[in-house]
Scaffold this motif. Structure first.
Motif, PDB file in Angstrom:
ATOM      1  N   TRP A  56       0.804  -1.181  -0.123  1.00  0.00           N
ATOM      2  CA  TRP A  56      -0.223   0.015   0.039  1.00  0.00           C
ATOM      3  C   TRP A  56       0.745   1.193   0.127  1.00  0.00           C
ATOM      4  N   LEU A  57       2.101   1.197   0.384  1.00  0.00           N
ATOM      5  CA  LEU A  57       2.968   2.261   0.550  1.00  0.00           C
ATOM      6  C   LEU A  57       3.030   3.150  -0.931  1.00  0.00           C
ATOM      7  N   TYR A  60       0.048   5.205  -1.854  1.00  0.00           N
ATOM      8  CA  TYR A  60      -0.313   6.140  -0.839  1.00  0.00           C
ATOM      9  C   TYR A  60      -0.293   7.312  -1.298  1.00  0.00           C
ATOM     10  N   ARG A 116      -7.108  -0.918   7.450  1.00  0.00           N
ATOM     11  CA  ARG A 116      -6.622   0.433   8.118  1.00  0.00           C
ATOM     12  C   ARG A 116      -7.678   1.090   9.123  1.00  0.00           C
TER      13      ARG A 116
END
Length: 181
Positions: A56-57, A60, A116
């Motif tokens: 996910w980074l 982002y 999240r």
């Protein structure tokens, strides 16, 4: 105008075509060698399954989320600091361990977590339960601690020994409950 020509299938022909798979028998060594092969795609898949932050980074959106994440991180940290100290005292441990239990789970969940929307940290009920076990297994009487207010070196050593024993008990309880869970 369209003209579509195709075979008409019945259930028997369809099942015969559907489950028609040629089975090739491979020796066990070849099967193991095939499953242990490493490609860049497979390595990325394995790495992202162990460390989801790598998934996910890169996606982002910094411009949209960074300011809000910084503000929410600061406000959560301001609330978590005294709360962690208090929960350590509820668990009959030195207050610094409340700070550890407030920081490290959140940090590790950043690397290994997959949701999240989750709340990570200490809770009052758990702190009270662990404190009950820690006080029962390492009571003050076991370390010759009196209720007087003194700064005698022996008393400080007794307090340190009691706190060390209670930390050991708390670590053992949380480790075992984590393994059982």
């Amino acid at each position: 105008m369209y003209s579509v020509e195709r075979r008409v299938y019945n259930q028997g022909v369809l099942q015969g075509q559907l489950h028609k798979k040629e089975k090739t028998s491979q020796p066990l060594g070849q099967k193991i060698a095939h499953s242990c092969r490493c490609s860049s795609k497979k390595a990325k898949s394995v790495l992202s399954s162990f460390l989801p932050i790598f998934k996910w980074l890169p996606k982002y959106p910094v411009k949209e989320y960074l300011l809000g994440d910084i503000v929410s991180g600061i406000s959560t940290g301001v609330m978590q600091l005294p709360q962690g100290l208090a929960y350590a005292l509820l668990a009959a441990l030195p207050p610094v361990f409340g700070l550890y239990s407030s920081f490290y789970p959140v940090f590790l969940y950043t690397l290994f977590g997959t949701s999240r929307h989750i709340s990570i940290g200490t809770f009052a009920v758990i702190s009270l339960m662990i404190g009950g076990v820690a006080v029962r297994e390492a009571p003050d009487e076991m370390f010759d601690i009196t209720d007087t207010n003194s700064t005698n070196t022996t008393d400080l050593e007794n307090f340190r020994a009691r706190d060390d024993m209670r930390v050991k008990v708390a670590v053992a309880v949380t480790l075992l409950s984590g393994i059982i869970q």
